[in-house]
Design an enzyme around this catalytic site. Structure first.
Site, short mmCIF file in Angstrom:
data_model
loop_
_atom_site.label_atom_id
_atom_site.label_comp_id
_atom_site.label_asym_id
_atom_site.label_seq_id
_atom_site.Cartn_x
_atom_site.Cartn_y
_atom_site.Cartn_z
CB ALA A 101 -0.92 -0.01 1.22
CB SER A 146 -0.61 -4.19 2.35
OG SER A 146 0.32 -3.23 1.93
N GLY A 147 -1.13 -7.14 1.07
CA GLY A 147 -1.50 -8.54 1.34
C GLY A 147 -1.31 -8.97 2.78
CG HIS A 148 1.65 -7.06 5.47
ND1 HIS A 148 1.79 -6.58 6.74
CD2 HIS A 148 1.76 -5.99 4.65
CE1 HIS A 148 2.00 -5.26 6.69
NE2 HIS A 148 1.98 -4.89 5.42
CG ASN A 176 -3.00 3.22 10.26
OD1 ASN A 176 -3.56 4.08 9.57
ND2 ASN A 176 -1.84 3.44 10.83
CB THR A 216 11.47 -9.47 -12.02
OG1 THR A 216 12.43 -9.08 -13.01
CG2 THR A 216 11.17 -10.95 -12.14
CB CYS A 264 3.65 3.01 10.88
SG CYS A 264 2.55 1.78 10.21
CD GLN A 314 -4.95 -1.68 9.25
OE1 GLN A 314 -5.50 -2.72 9.64
NE2 GLN A 314 -3.66 -1.48 9.40
N1 PMP Z 1 -2.15 2.19 4.82
C1 PMP Z 1 -2.62 1.75 5.99
C2 PMP Z 1 -3.97 2.19 6.45
C3 PMP Z 1 -1.85 0.88 6.76
O1 PMP Z 1 -2.33 0.44 7.93
C4 PMP Z 1 -0.58 0.47 6.30
C5 PMP Z 1 0.29 -0.45 7.12
N2 PMP Z 1 0.45 -0.08 8.46
C6 PMP Z 1 -0.14 0.98 5.06
C7 PMP Z 1 -0.96 1.82 4.35
C8 PMP Z 1 1.20 0.61 4.51
O2 PMP Z 1 1.26 -0.74 4.17
P1 PMP Z 1 2.64 -1.41 3.78
O3 PMP Z 1 3.59 -1.13 4.91
O4 PMP Z 1 2.32 -2.84 3.63
O5 PMP Z 1 3.09 -0.77 2.49
#
Ligand code: PMP
Length: 355
Positions: free
Chosen positions: A72, A174-176, A132, A211, A297, A156
């Site tokens: 993201a 984001s996948g994680h 988040n 890639t 973060c 989120q």
């Molecule tokens: N946007 C939001 C709302 C998030 O919670 C996060 C991850 N904390 C991100 C963006 C960024 O995601 P990534 O670190 O996987 O790039």
């Protein structure tokens, strides 16, 4: 123990079923998805299946609307680079907020969680689906501005809550955050993606050079499929765990639940007045629980986050804020235990201050 991991807004554990689907692509199925030979074609087919699965999760009309990126953060940077007159909400993740500042993009005014404006001409409005840090929710479609594109950071929300990108022009994820691997994400674009930010390759229709990270893309696709199939269950788990933490804290004085009227059930932001959030995080860790003080973060910084600042939270509440975020493997029992553990810490720390 995985059921005591309550920091799922920072990242989620990879679902073992996702890992299984990824493994061949870290082994014998190593091909470059842009190669014409059989190993390349096998990788390409897996990437396209993942694209379909992500599109389905988001309610996108066509898989071609999905471009895989590193996460993201990249999708958000890409969007802001493409729209010189963008205006973002003050509650955005730092991958939008700090980028907007660096690029000189505007921030919308607010009254509490309510967004105002923009009263000036804009070419894009960006409003996140779920914050988040505090779990507050916004319906981005209510913030469409005449003549401007609409972007939403759905990181989120995707894979956790029912999401439809239909009213949006762009969305980042984001996948994680939904039990997929890290370092992979997507930008949804209803029509064409923005002009590429990364140049130098034909990948992703020329919109994102580099890639393809096939194992991660496969993992994100598998995670999207599972999230869609099991969304009701996951949602019920989050709701039950949230209720269990709050139940264990019932009657706790000088405690606030942040996030507005109907926060995401996956994120529980609590402020305990007169207590230091970091101390609660450390005490919870000693008791075997992983929680966070504010946004992961920014939790290595002692500055109040821009989100809390925009909300004007008073300093003695601000300092005592913790974030508990739920995922597929939490249990009601471990959630109650976390609530009780927090309660004991808060009461003890307050008693120490008073004596
Ligand atoms: N946007 C939001 C709302 C998030 O919670 C996060 C991850 N904390 C991100 C963006 C960024 O995601 P990534 O670190 O996987 O790039």
């Amino acid at each position: 123990m995985i059921e005591r991991y309550f920091d799922n807004a920072a990242t989620t554990p990879v679902d073992p079923r996702v890992r299984e689907e990824m493994l061949p692509f870290l082994g014998e199925a190593f091909g470059n998805a842009n190669s014409l030979h059989e190993p390349g074609r096998r990788a390409r087919a897996a990437v396209e299946l993942a694209r379909e699965r992500v599109a389905r999760l988001l309610g996108a009309e066509d898989p071609s609307q999905i471009v895989f990126v590193s996460g993201a953060t990249e999708a958000n940077n890409w969007i802001l680079n493409a729209f010189p007159k963008a205006a973002i909400s003050p509650f955005e993740h730092s991958s939008l907020f700090d980028t907007a500042r660096a690029l000189g993009r505007a921030v919308l005014p607010n009254e509490g969680l309510k967004l105002l404006g923009p009263p000036w001409p804009v070419d894009l409005v960006s409003v996140m689906a779920v914050n988040n840090e505090i779990g507050a929710r916004w319906d981005a479609s209510k913030h469409r501005h005449p003549g401007a594109s609409l972007h939403s950071d759905i990181t989120q929300a995707a894979g956790k809550l029912p999401v439809s990108v239909a009213p949006l022009d762009f969305a980042s994820l984001s996948g994680h955050k939904f039990h997929g691997p890290k370092g992979i994400g997507a930008l949804y674009s209803r029509e064409s993606p923005p002009p590429p930010m990364l140049l130098g390759g034909e990948q992703e229709g020329g919109f994102r050079a580099g890639t393809l990270n096939v194992p991660a893309i496969v993992g994100m696709g598998a995670a999207a499929q599972i999230a869609l199939d099991e969304m009701d269950n996951d949602l019920q788990t989050a709701q039950a765990c949230r209720a269990a933490v709050l139940g264990a804290l019932e009657g706790c004085t000088e405690m606030r639940v942040n996030g507005g009227e109907s926060p995401s059930p996956y994120i529980l932001s609590l402020s305990f007045r007169g207590v230091v959030g970091e101390t609660l995080v450390i005490e919870a860790d000693q008791a075997g629980f992983a929680i966070s003080s504010g946004a992961a973060c920014s939790s290595r910084s002692t500055e109040p986050s821009h989100v809390m600042t925009a909300l004007g939270i008073e300093p003695d509440w601000l300092k005592g804020t913790v974030r508990i975020s739920f995922g597929r493997y939490n249990k009601e029992s471990s959630s109650s235990e976390l609530g009780l553990s927090l309660r004991r810490s808060v009461e003890r720390l307050r008693a120490m201050r008073a004596s």
